[in-house]
Design an enzyme around this catalytic site. Structure first.
Site, PDB file in Angstrom:
ATOM      1  NE  ARG A 162      -4.088  -2.160   1.687  1.00  0.00           N
ATOM      2  CZ  ARG A 162      -4.915  -2.768   2.521  1.00  0.00           C
ATOM      3  NH1 ARG A 162      -4.809  -2.573   3.821  1.00  0.00           N
ATOM      4  NH2 ARG A 162      -5.851  -3.584   2.064  1.00  0.00           N
ATOM      5  CE1 TYR A 204      -1.710  -0.876  -8.015  1.00  0.00           C
ATOM      6  CE2 TYR A 204      -1.475  -2.658  -9.579  1.00  0.00           C
ATOM      7  CZ  TYR A 204      -1.036  -1.469  -9.065  1.00  0.00           C
ATOM      8  OH  TYR A 204       0.067  -0.875  -9.608  1.00  0.00           O
ATOM      9  CD  GLU A 205      -1.420  -4.699  -3.529  1.00  0.00           C
ATOM     10  OE1 GLU A 205      -1.770  -5.236  -2.459  1.00  0.00           O
ATOM     11  OE2 GLU A 205      -0.921  -5.335  -4.467  1.00  0.00           O
ATOM     12  N   GLY A 206      -6.382  -3.039  -2.403  1.00  0.00           N
ATOM     13  CA  GLY A 206      -7.498  -2.503  -1.638  1.00  0.00           C
ATOM     14  C   GLY A 206      -8.026  -1.245  -2.296  1.00  0.00           C
ATOM     15  CD  GLN A 256      -6.417   1.092   1.160  1.00  0.00           C
ATOM     16  OE1 GLN A 256      -5.807   1.362   2.194  1.00  0.00           O
ATOM     17  NE2 GLN A 256      -6.434  -0.125   0.647  1.00  0.00           N
TER      18      GLN A 256
END
Length: 595
Positions: free
Chosen positions: A296, A440-442, A447
């Site tokens: 992140r 991506y990555e949440g 977030q």
């Protein structure tokens, strides 16, 4: 091909003048990070990025990765040679543990190098980025045997890493995953299932690809409580720890994507593949979150990189392209028109981009220094404060910087006018590449929810209260400084907006969680705007003290950018505050069937 200047001077300014290199090289184990060494590393990293990677950016986007009939995946022309140079330069192990062949330098230096790589070529930067994340998860949670088998090769760059979470039927909701793990008599597991959207899933850069795979052991509890993490190599290491037999890991296809074409985003099939447990059974998410949190921060940097590349590209075009005459009179009397740069709206867009970029870079370094302190400082209380700060800021960094990175890439495209819509200028690639960073990555909505729903009240709100105290103390310290007033007063107002929004959530979100959901993205942007204002205030503090005439132009530019940010961006905090405090009623009022 767009020209590019890697911002080495800016990085060194922030490290030496704003934050102080002693914040790093006084930490145990980082004593070798002297000013001379740091400057040499950053200069060499910038040279590699600009001379080797940047020339491959557009061609890699056009060519993309290829899946061949025999199952091989190849990267675009030039990528393998660039990777070999990257490995030979020892860049993969810059901040890795010397026990595994790394150089043991501060994480902050690795963050800076990753910015350079991503600014030059985002797709390429993802191959080492995923490897570094996999290394981090294994370093914290894997057994010594697994570490010794895999980590030295990954630090060398001869083996690369991935993370395998998403499945066709589940994205964010990992409790739905179906990939299964069957225990074997030798202590390993047979892993079976399909994962999608796997960045760097397979390629021709390294001799082995090491997959970290989330799966459910037979009989494990349902939902996220029954997920375990496994290391599953493409080739099973032999007795000499070289790639041995193929491990029933195959590529179903390479995803056809909007951007990052030169990164091999794969559908991965595991058909009874041999894997080994990383960490404890049913505790896989805890282990994977080490990698995800690393990723992140890495993705936050990606938002900055595309904004920076788009800015430089648009700036150069605006200086060269002749269109119309300045509103205040001709500026280019010998030409048929004035350059775009004379027009206020063009300047507005360019200044919005650059004032974001320079503060966002400072924000990333501020966060990475917190990470180094949290890992290395001898005082447990100081480590805790830094860890609280980093945990609180991680969703802000990822969500806000990537939202703005995409927005700024679009601004850069707008500067080009119709030519920005034509692929040959390169402007659209930054837009297309930046778009994935918001997902991506949440995804950024997740977030924002993580920030409001978990991070604010973690440890009784210890992290956010410490930040408010720091911001308040900074404003108080400079309250009587007339030169700082144009910067500190807007920062103080923004921090008060952030406090009011935080208190409103505390008073209203428990009774109706939709209030938190409806206001979370505005809150994340409010938070990010304040943090960038804080970064600018610290930069201005240094600029105002400058007495070196040779650096006057450099610091005058900083003051002009900071003033633009404070006058044009900081006032949005009041708007965000107001939108948060109206609550969720209008958001939730329309019945689903009416959409």
């Amino acid at each position: 091909m767009p020209n590019l200047t890697i911002p080495v001077e800016e990085s060194l300014f922030l490290l030496k003048d704003v934050f102080g290199l002693e914040a790093l090289n006084t930490l145990p184990g980082y004593e070798e990070a002297t000013e001379d060494l740091v400057e040499a590393i950053l200069n060499e990293g910038g040279k590699f990025a600009s001379e080797v990677l940047q020339p491959l950016n557009m061609s890699g986007d056009v060519e993309g990765c290829q899946l061949h009939e025999d199952g091989r995946v190849t990267t675009p022309t030039g990528f393998k040679a660039a990777w070999d140079q990257f490995v030979e330069g020892g860049w993969m192990g810059l901040s890795a543990d010397p026990d595994y062949g790394g150089q043991g330098l501060p994480t902050t230096l690795n963050v800076i190098i990753n910015e350079y790589l991503g600014t030059a070529n985002l797709s390429f930067s993802m191959y080492p980025g995923l490897t570094q994340g996999a290394y981090a998860a294994m370093d914290v949670h894997a057994s010594d045997e697994i570490k010794q088998r895999f980590l030295p090769k990954m630090v060398e760059g001869n083996w690369t890493g991935t993370m395998n979470l998403t499945e066709p039927h589940c994205g964010t909701d990992l409790g739905l995953l179906r990939t299964k793990a069957v225990p074997q008599d030798d202590g390993s597991y047979k892993i079976s299932g399909t994962k999608i959207f796997i960045s760097a899933g397979d390629h021709d850069l390294s001799e082995n690809v090491i997959h970290l795979v989330l799966a459910r052991i037979e009989g494990a509890p349902a939902g996220t409580k029954g997920i375990s993490l496994f290391v599953v190599p493409k080739f099973v290491p032999d007795a000499d720890n070289n790639p041995g037999e193929a491990n029933h890991v195959s590529v179903g296809k390479i995803e056809e994507k909007m951007g990052i074409h030169a990164n091999s985003t794969c559908v991965m099939n595991f058909d009874g593949s041999q894997g080994w447990l990383v960490g404890e059974e049913n505790k896989g998410l805890k282990a994977m979150f080490v990698m995800m949190n690393e990723a992140r921060l890495g993705v936050a940097i990606q938002g900055l990189t595309q904004s920076e590349a788009a800015y430089q590209h648009a700036r150069d075009y605006a200086k060269d392209r002749l269109q119309g005459r300045a509103l205040t009179g001709t500026k280019n009397p010998d030409g048929p028109a004035d350059p775009l740069i004379v027009h206020p709206d063009i300047r507005r867009m360019l200044l919005a981009m650059r004032s974001f970029n320079e503060a966002a870079r400072a924000f990333c370094l501020y966060a990475s220094i917190q990470s180094d302190i949290a890992h290395k400082h001898p005082d447990e209380k100081v480590r805790q404060i830094a860890d609280d700060r980093l945990s609180l800021l991680t969703p802000v960094l990822k969500g806000y910087l990537t939202d703005m990175g995409f927005e700024n890439a679009v601004l850069g495209q707008q500067v080009f006018g119709g030519h920005g819509f034509i692929e040959e200028t390169g402007a659209s690639q930054f837009v297309r590449d930046a778009r994935i960073t918001m997902i991506y990555e949440g995804a950024n909505g997740i977030q924002a929810l993580d920030l409001v729903g978990r991070k604010l009240m973690a440890n009784g709100g210890r992290g956010i209260m410490a930040l408010f105290q720091e911001l308040g103390a900074y404003a108080e310290k400079h309250a009587s400084d007339e030169a700082m007033a144009p910067f500190v007063l807007p920062l103080k107002a923004g921090a008060e907006d952030l406090q009011k929004a935080t208190m409103w959530f505390g008073n209203n979100a428990l009774g109706n969680p939709d209030h938190a959901g409806a206001g979370s993205v505005d809150y994340m942007h409010l938070f990010g705007t304040v943090m960038l204002g804080y970064m600018w205030s610290q930069i201005v503090e240094v600029a105002l003290k400058n007495t070196d005439e040779s650096r006057k132009s450099f610091f005058d530019t900083k003051l002009a950018l900071a003033k633009f940010y404070m006058e044009r961006t900081m006032p949005t905090t009041a708007m965000r505050r107001d939108r948060i405090m109206v609550g969720a009623d209008s958001v939730m009022a329309l019945p689903a069937e009416s959409f």
